[in-house]
Design a protein around this motif. Sequence first.
Motif, PDB file in Angstrom:
ATOM      1  N   LYS A 189       0.657  -0.617  -0.292  1.00 61.81           N
ATOM      2  CA  LYS A 189      -0.180   0.548   0.289  1.00 61.81           C
ATOM      3  C   LYS A 189       0.710   0.990   0.058  1.00 61.81           C
ATOM      4  CE  LYS A 189      -0.747   0.109   5.157  1.00 61.81           C
ATOM      5  NZ  LYS A 189       0.262  -1.152   5.333  1.00 61.81           N
ATOM      6  N   ILE A 190       0.136   2.213  -0.682  1.00 63.91           N
ATOM      7  CA  ILE A 190       0.917   3.697  -0.770  1.00 63.91           C
ATOM      8  C   ILE A 190       1.481   4.090   1.397  1.00 63.91           C
ATOM      9  CG2 ILE A 190       0.784   6.098  -1.265  1.00 63.91           C
ATOM     10  CD1 ILE A 190      -1.390   5.406  -3.283  1.00 63.91           C
ATOM     11  N   GLY A 191       2.579   4.375   0.983  1.00 63.32           N
ATOM     12  CA  GLY A 191       3.167   4.606   2.417  1.00 63.32           C
ATOM     13  C   GLY A 191       4.407   3.596   3.050  1.00 63.32           C
ATOM     14  N   ASP A 192       4.186   2.778   2.126  1.00 66.83           N
ATOM     15  CA  ASP A 192       4.895   1.432   2.809  1.00 66.83           C
ATOM     16  C   ASP A 192       6.530   1.436   2.670  1.00 66.83           C
ATOM     17  OD1 ASP A 192       2.767   0.016   4.005  1.00 66.83           O
ATOM     18  OD2 ASP A 192       2.474  -1.639   2.215  1.00 66.83           O
ATOM     19  N   ARG A 193       7.162   1.694   3.933  1.00 73.13           N
ATOM     20  CA  ARG A 193       8.656   1.379   3.221  1.00 73.13           C
ATOM     21  C   ARG A 193       9.175   0.232   2.768  1.00 73.13           C
ATOM     22  NH1 ARG A 193      11.985   5.196   3.392  1.00 73.13           N
ATOM     23  NH2 ARG A 193      13.406   3.502   3.505  1.00 73.13           N
ATOM     24  N   CYS A 194      10.264  -0.012   2.059  1.00 79.41           N
ATOM     25  CA  CYS A 194      10.291  -1.136   0.919  1.00 79.41           C
ATOM     26  C   CYS A 194      11.709  -1.683   0.063  1.00 79.41           C
ATOM     27  CB  CYS A 194       8.944  -0.988  -0.276  1.00 79.41           C
ATOM     28  SG  CYS A 194       9.397   0.224  -1.187  1.00 79.41           S
ATOM     29  N   PHE A 210       2.719   4.682  -5.684  1.00 77.84           N
ATOM     30  CA  PHE A 210       1.552   3.959  -6.296  1.00 77.84           C
ATOM     31  C   PHE A 210       1.386   2.538  -6.389  1.00 77.84           C
ATOM     32  CE2 PHE A 210       0.753   2.537 -10.760  1.00 77.84           C
ATOM     33  CZ  PHE A 210      -0.465   3.506 -11.125  1.00 77.84           C
ATOM     34  N   VAL A 211       0.366   2.596  -6.455  1.00 80.20           N
ATOM     35  CA  VAL A 211      -0.242   0.679  -6.256  1.00 80.20           C
ATOM     36  C   VAL A 211      -0.611   0.249  -7.773  1.00 80.20           C
ATOM     37  CG1 VAL A 211      -0.661  -2.309  -5.397  1.00 80.20           C
ATOM     38  CG2 VAL A 211       0.472  -0.062  -4.662  1.00 80.20           C
ATOM     39  N   GLY A 212      -1.134  -0.308  -8.761  1.00 79.70           N
ATOM     40  CA  GLY A 212      -2.425  -0.305  -9.782  1.00 79.70           C
ATOM     41  C   GLY A 212      -1.504  -0.514 -10.547  1.00 79.70           C
ATOM     42  N   GLY A 230      -0.898  -4.868 -16.487  1.00 74.64           N
ATOM     43  CA  GLY A 230      -0.301  -5.912 -15.728  1.00 74.64           C
ATOM     44  C   GLY A 230      -0.361  -4.459 -14.459  1.00 74.64           C
ATOM     45  N   PHE A 231      -0.097  -4.708 -13.464  1.00 72.88           N
ATOM     46  CA  PHE A 231       0.230  -4.603 -12.022  1.00 72.88           C
ATOM     47  C   PHE A 231       1.255  -4.073 -11.575  1.00 72.88           C
ATOM     48  CE2 PHE A 231      -3.430  -6.527 -11.540  1.00 72.88           C
ATOM     49  CZ  PHE A 231      -4.754  -5.129 -10.937  1.00 72.88           C
ATOM     50  N   TRP A 232       1.492  -2.611 -10.778  1.00 77.52           N
ATOM     51  CA  TRP A 232       3.216  -1.414 -10.974  1.00 77.52           C
ATOM     52  C   TRP A 232       3.055  -0.896  -9.911  1.00 77.52           C
ATOM     53  CZ3 TRP A 232       6.767  -1.748 -15.050  1.00 77.52           C
ATOM     54  CH2 TRP A 232       6.192  -2.410 -16.025  1.00 77.52           C
ATOM     55  N   VAL A 233       4.204  -1.543  -9.021  1.00 78.14           N
ATOM     56  CA  VAL A 233       4.294  -0.320  -7.640  1.00 78.14           C
ATOM     57  C   VAL A 233       5.535   0.664  -8.220  1.00 78.14           C
ATOM     58  CG1 VAL A 233       4.852  -0.682  -5.592  1.00 78.14           C
ATOM     59  CG2 VAL A 233       4.327  -2.641  -7.021  1.00 78.14           C
ATOM     60  N   ARG A 284       7.593  -4.618 -11.361  1.00 80.74           N
ATOM     61  CA  ARG A 284       7.086  -4.712 -10.823  1.00 80.74           C
ATOM     62  C   ARG A 284       6.861  -5.652  -9.530  1.00 80.74           C
ATOM     63  NH1 ARG A 284       3.314  -5.016 -15.086  1.00 80.74           N
ATOM     64  NH2 ARG A 284       4.112  -5.825 -17.354  1.00 80.74           N
ATOM     65  N   PRO A 285       5.490  -6.167  -9.088  1.00 80.01           N
ATOM     66  CA  PRO A 285       5.347  -6.435  -6.774  1.00 80.01           C
ATOM     67  C   PRO A 285       6.221  -7.244  -7.110  1.00 80.01           C
ATOM     68  CG  PRO A 285       3.340  -6.640  -8.822  1.00 80.01           C
ATOM     69  CD  PRO A 285       4.310  -6.076  -9.707  1.00 80.01           C
TER      70      PRO A 285
END
Length: 243
Positions: free
Chosen positions: A160-165, A178-180, A188-191, A223-224
């Motif tokens: 989710k938006i705001g997560d540290r990664c 951004f997620v979606g 497809g889905f992108w982060v 990609r996620p």
Amino acid sequence: MASQLQIQGDESVLLRVTHSNMKSFSPEIRFSLQMSVEAVKDKLWKKCGTSVNSMSLELYDETGAKISVLSDNARPLGFYSPLDGYRLHVIDLDPASVTSGGWLEDTSLVEKYTISEEAYEKLGGTFRKFKETLLLKQPPGQESKISDNNNSEDLCANIKIGDRCEVEPGERRGTVKFVGQAETLAPGFWVGVQFDEPVGKHDGMVKGKRYFDCPPLHGAMVRPDKVKIGDYPEKDPFEDEEI
């Protein structure tokens, strides 16, 4: 005497940095007060692209008043008595600098390589031909493995938006912005990630579409399956420095 007391009492200071050629560049960066002005410039070069020899620094207080010009590269930053919340303004003196022209902030200004559909079809060894060949070999009823991981919505369920990664490759740390699905990118889905350091490709705008905002060269769309969510604090800015 005042500057000497500050160096002894406060080991670092948090300054907002702005740039003469980049309006959206405004990160907050912590500096050691014992760092020389030249070391400060070297650290800023890695973040904004302006070379040390082409960089002039000005210090402003919280009201916007100019405090001083950091003209002596040999003096420590603490000599100029900066305080938390002050603004350090970078002036790029090189007219041919990579920061000039605005293309670091607006990628639409960068000339893109284009190829006609007819010319692309004549090329061999393209991903399109590889995918077509793979689909022909695929047993009926079996889903393709090409996008099984990359395009899976399930991989985004816990992002989710705001997560540290942390993003592979390179163990690059940052924050999810951004997620979606992205209309200007492949299906497809992108982060979208804002990295802590300038190790990205853009400022959140991709092919004329803005997905999020971040400083130049701090953004990327990945990609996620390349994203790991967790407790990934920003790396210590002084870990490679001697004080």
